[in-house]
Design an enzyme around this catalytic site. Sequence first.
Site, PDB file in Angstrom:
ATOM      1  N   ASP A   1      39.065  90.936 101.547  1.00 15.91           N
ATOM      2  CA  ASP A   1      38.927  90.943 103.009  1.00 15.91           C
ATOM      3  C   ASP A   1      40.294  91.095 103.665  1.00 15.91           C
ATOM      4  OD1 ASP A   1      36.249  90.473 102.491  1.00 15.91           O
ATOM      5  OD2 ASP A   1      36.437  88.301 102.735  1.00 15.91           O
TER       6      ASP A   1
ATOM      7  N   ASP B   1      43.607  91.855  96.932  1.00 17.93           N
ATOM      8  CA  ASP B   1      42.805  90.969  97.766  1.00 17.93           C
ATOM      9  C   ASP B   1      41.686  91.817  98.375  1.00 17.93           C
ATOM     10  OD1 ASP B   1      42.067  88.661  99.269  1.00 17.93           O
ATOM     11  OD2 ASP B   1      43.121  89.519 100.990  1.00 17.93           O
TER      12      ASP B   1
END
Length: 402
Positions: free
Chosen positions: A244, A242
């Site tokens: 952010d 992932d």
Amino acid sequence: MTRVKQALFLVGGRGTRLGALSANTPKPMQEIAPGVRFLDLILENAARMGFTDLVLLAGHLGDKVEEAYDGQRIGEAAIRVVRESQPMGTGGALAQAAQVLDEHFVLLNGDSFFDINLRALTAAPLPEGGGRLALRMVEDTARYGSVQLDGARISAFIEKNPDLTGPGLINGGIYYLDRAMVSRIEAPSSIESDVFPELVKVGRLEGLPFDGYFLDIGLPETLAQAQRETAAMRVRPAAFLDRDGVLNEDHGYTHRVDDLTWIPGAREAIRLLNDRGYRVIVVTNQAGVARGYYEEEAIGVFHAGMQAQLAEEGAFVDAFYHCPFHADGKVPAYTVEDHPDRKPNPGMILRALNDWQVNREASFLIGDKPSDMEAARRAGLPGHLYTGGDLRAFVSGIIGPG
């Protein structure tokens, strides 16, 4: 420092030691599996590391090279062929391509595969007008000749000699070079035996040892070995990350490079994964596009900024996948109910698994939200929930410290 984007490949040798095998087929174009050439493996590796200008320096049977590769693409990388007017050795082939050279570039032998992180080779500044060689430790240097180091600088090249046996460093056939060094080339010549020793004399040639798999296909038995071993090396484990909250601090719809703040240990974690041979694939929800906070093009600019900063650490991301869609969007084109790419749906992961040759059993995902874990579960991958701290240490806990 600007991220190096150009890689050149020496593919003009005659391959005389391969006998009839290379009579009508250039040595680097020998098949290692049905429909897969040895050169394909080397080009794919450079392309995944973000080298987008791939230049083949062709000579012997150059028409075959040109027909097979000129104008082709591998993802974002474009391939072009420069044919030498007459055989002039490796140095001469490079000199004849002087007009197409970037200020800094990587030069690779097309008949050997050294499985290393090219971004690690290009991370540090070069000696002015000089270069840096990727070196490999081997158990017996007799067949290759050896390289002696004094700190980071190469102090001497020792010619191959069957009487000089034992372990040592050898030239791995991959060079990071400053365009200015081409002015030293007098064609015809060998870059290895004529040019590099001159750079050693003036202290402008460095060496950097690597531990990756190494094989040259100069002999029938080593070509056979390549056919047994190297095709399978196109399949690599993948680390799905992932973005952010895992790689960069989440400031809320982060999309400007000026706002890029790396999570502690994030760049080092990616470097560790690169060095261990993982594909690093980022999968990120970007609902800010659907909500009208920024254009989709801003995501690509942000990711290019990440790659530039990663290159300074000798690291790279193989691929970015983003989902700009959201059910509560303000931009109609991006307002989609339960888009298959939006996590917790696994669409981005499944697309990446289809696009890249991935060893699923050794792959995993790292995220900071339950939706990441659910996306991993639906894709059939283990998910690891990151809750803060040094990301490199977190990754080491998954794959081992190395």
